[in-house]
Design a protein around this motif. Structure first.
Motif, PDB file in Angstrom:
ATOM      1  N   LEU A  66      44.029  28.105  15.371  1.00 35.69           N
ATOM      2  CA  LEU A  66      42.360  28.186  15.317  1.00 35.69           C
ATOM      3  C   LEU A  66      41.768  26.991  16.335  1.00 35.69           C
ATOM      4  O   LEU A  66      40.664  27.240  16.889  1.00 35.69           O
ATOM      5  CB  LEU A  66      41.851  27.942  14.047  1.00 35.69           C
ATOM      6  CG  LEU A  66      42.342  28.813  12.972  1.00 35.69           C
ATOM      7  CD1 LEU A  66      41.600  28.610  11.569  1.00 35.69           C
ATOM      8  CD2 LEU A  66      41.855  30.349  13.610  1.00 35.69           C
ATOM      9  N   ALA A  67      42.810  26.119  17.019  1.00 33.75           N
ATOM     10  CA  ALA A  67      42.412  25.393  18.218  1.00 33.75           C
ATOM     11  C   ALA A  67      42.084  26.262  19.343  1.00 33.75           C
ATOM     12  O   ALA A  67      41.189  25.856  20.217  1.00 33.75           O
ATOM     13  CB  ALA A  67      43.314  24.578  18.370  1.00 33.75           C
ATOM     14  N   GLY A  68      42.444  27.570  19.561  1.00 37.18           N
ATOM     15  CA  GLY A  68      41.997  28.479  20.528  1.00 37.18           C
ATOM     16  C   GLY A  68      40.642  28.548  20.527  1.00 37.18           C
ATOM     17  O   GLY A  68      39.955  28.838  21.609  1.00 37.18           O
ATOM     18  N   HIS A 149      47.585  21.710  23.806  1.00 43.91           N
ATOM     19  CA  HIS A 149      48.153  22.548  24.666  1.00 43.91           C
ATOM     20  C   HIS A 149      47.876  24.089  24.187  1.00 43.91           C
ATOM     21  O   HIS A 149      47.613  24.340  23.080  1.00 43.91           O
ATOM     22  CB  HIS A 149      49.709  22.618  24.892  1.00 43.91           C
ATOM     23  CG  HIS A 149      50.261  22.847  23.551  1.00 43.91           C
ATOM     24  ND1 HIS A 149      50.207  21.866  22.555  1.00 43.91           N
ATOM     25  CD2 HIS A 149      51.076  23.907  22.986  1.00 43.91           C
ATOM     26  CE1 HIS A 149      50.969  22.334  21.383  1.00 43.91           C
ATOM     27  NE2 HIS A 149      51.573  23.445  21.813  1.00 43.91           N
ATOM     28  N   LEU A 150      47.883  25.058  25.040  1.00 43.89           N
ATOM     29  CA  LEU A 150      47.349  26.482  24.840  1.00 43.89           C
ATOM     30  C   LEU A 150      48.744  27.270  24.703  1.00 43.89           C
ATOM     31  O   LEU A 150      49.634  27.443  25.562  1.00 43.89           O
ATOM     32  CB  LEU A 150      46.650  26.926  25.840  1.00 43.89           C
ATOM     33  CG  LEU A 150      45.031  26.567  25.788  1.00 43.89           C
ATOM     34  CD1 LEU A 150      44.330  26.820  27.055  1.00 43.89           C
ATOM     35  CD2 LEU A 150      44.451  27.127  24.762  1.00 43.89           C
ATOM     36  N   VAL A 188      42.920  21.517  32.269  1.00 39.99           N
ATOM     37  CA  VAL A 188      44.226  21.154  32.356  1.00 39.99           C
ATOM     38  C   VAL A 188      45.270  21.803  31.443  1.00 39.99           C
ATOM     39  O   VAL A 188      46.401  22.320  31.981  1.00 39.99           O
ATOM     40  CB  VAL A 188      44.135  19.728  31.887  1.00 39.99           C
ATOM     41  CG1 VAL A 188      45.877  18.905  31.966  1.00 39.99           C
ATOM     42  CG2 VAL A 188      43.358  18.627  33.018  1.00 39.99           C
ATOM     43  N   ALA A 189      44.864  22.172  30.233  1.00 39.01           N
ATOM     44  CA  ALA A 189      45.834  22.891  29.212  1.00 39.01           C
ATOM     45  C   ALA A 189      45.805  24.331  29.987  1.00 39.01           C
ATOM     46  O   ALA A 189      47.059  24.956  29.832  1.00 39.01           O
ATOM     47  CB  ALA A 189      45.144  23.204  27.918  1.00 39.01           C
ATOM     48  N   LEU A 190      44.903  24.861  30.469  1.00 37.57           N
ATOM     49  CA  LEU A 190      44.879  26.196  31.165  1.00 37.57           C
ATOM     50  C   LEU A 190      46.038  26.250  31.998  1.00 37.57           C
ATOM     51  O   LEU A 190      46.914  27.073  32.327  1.00 37.57           O
ATOM     52  CB  LEU A 190      43.727  26.906  31.643  1.00 37.57           C
ATOM     53  CG  LEU A 190      42.879  27.297  30.611  1.00 37.57           C
ATOM     54  CD1 LEU A 190      41.491  27.699  31.363  1.00 37.57           C
ATOM     55  CD2 LEU A 190      43.246  28.741  30.230  1.00 37.57           C
ATOM     56  N   GLY A 194      50.098  27.980  33.147  1.00 37.88           N
ATOM     57  CA  GLY A 194      50.145  28.999  34.331  1.00 37.88           C
ATOM     58  C   GLY A 194      49.035  29.603  34.562  1.00 37.88           C
ATOM     59  O   GLY A 194      48.875  30.864  35.034  1.00 37.88           O
ATOM     60  N   LEU A 195      47.869  29.296  33.918  1.00 35.25           N
ATOM     61  CA  LEU A 195      46.603  29.967  34.189  1.00 35.25           C
ATOM     62  C   LEU A 195      45.561  29.213  34.845  1.00 35.25           C
ATOM     63  O   LEU A 195      44.446  29.070  34.125  1.00 35.25           O
ATOM     64  CB  LEU A 195      45.961  30.388  32.530  1.00 35.25           C
ATOM     65  CG  LEU A 195      47.059  31.376  31.896  1.00 35.25           C
ATOM     66  CD1 LEU A 195      46.506  31.451  30.475  1.00 35.25           C
ATOM     67  CD2 LEU A 195      47.182  32.879  32.445  1.00 35.25           C
TER      68      LEU A 195
END
Length: 238
Positions: A66-68, A149-150, A188-190, A194-195
């Motif tokens: 749910l951090a997303g 991180h994602l 930064v996490a994206l 790789g996004l």
């Protein structure tokens, strides 16, 4: 687990109608409680697909996913030893998808119509969400933890709540309008996933990150997995 929203009268309302209304691929009711159909989580056809490391199909759903939602416009608030997660969305199909995703993590969810034909989806206050709130809240301000991180499942939830295509080869992942302290670390996490995207400010149609190019969109599609069955055509990266 409630799928109903509460209007001004306090009476339960059915989930908002999907638009466009799906025909053969509506979410399947999997359980009843109090006479209200419960919409189960939906997945695309995984036959013949190779699982992507950190992709949405590579792990079971957890509350940490749910951090997303918090990477996007989601909000979390604390009350005593409990916390509640909420997010406003702009389409009924997002309500159906998010309620199912929350249910798959053992969280009761409700929805309520808001201004501008939007909908607020929220959980109940629960101790289960206390660690998430502790990690993200500094006082009342939302900020991602240092090690954020994602993963595919986090991205899937973010996309379901606030992702939209921008033809011909772009996808927008919208951010919280009042979460300026989050925007840079989320970028930064994206990039680490790789996004790498372009940050759009409020005056440029944002706040949002624009993911551009077929290669990055293919990477996004790999990470988030197939579209939920309630998703309208073209609303999900493929």
């Amino acid at each position: 687990m409630s799928l109903s929203g509460l209007g001004d009268t306090g009476k339960a309302q059915p989930p908002p109608a999907l638009f466009p209304a799906p025909e053969s691929d509506t979410p399947t009711p999997v359980r009843r409680r109090g006479g209200v159909p419960q919409i189960g989580p939906t997945q695309g056809d995984d036959a013949g697909r190779q699982l992507v490391f950190f992709g949405a199909d590579a792990a079971e759903p957890t509350v940490a996913d749910l951090a997303g939602l918090l990477a996007g416009p989601g909000e979390v608030v604390r009350m005593g030893g409990t916390a509640r997660l909420s997010v406003q969305v702009d389409a009924a199909w997002r309500v159906h998808v998010l309620v199912a995703e929350l249910a798959s993590r053992g969280l009761a969810a409700s929805w309520q119509p808001t201004e501008g034909e939007r909908h607020a989806v929220r959980t109940s206050y629960t101790r289960v969400l206390k660690p998430l709130a502790a990690a993200w809240l500094h006082g009342t301000a939302k900020r991602p933890p240092a090690a954020f991180h994602l993963t595919g499942r986090r991205l899937r939830l973010w996309l379901a709540a606030a992702g939209s295509p921008e033809p011909p080869d772009c996808f927008l992942l919208r951010l919280g309008a009042d979460d300026q302290e989050c925007w840079e670390p989320i970028g930064v996490a994206l990039a680490a996933a790789g996004l790498a995207g372009t940050l759009l400010g409020p005056g440029e149609g944002g706040p949002a990150y624009r993911i551009t190019g077929r290669r990055r969109l293919a990477r996004l599609a790999e990470l988030v997995g197939g579209p939920p069955l309630a998703t309208p055509p073209q609303a999900w990266p493929t």
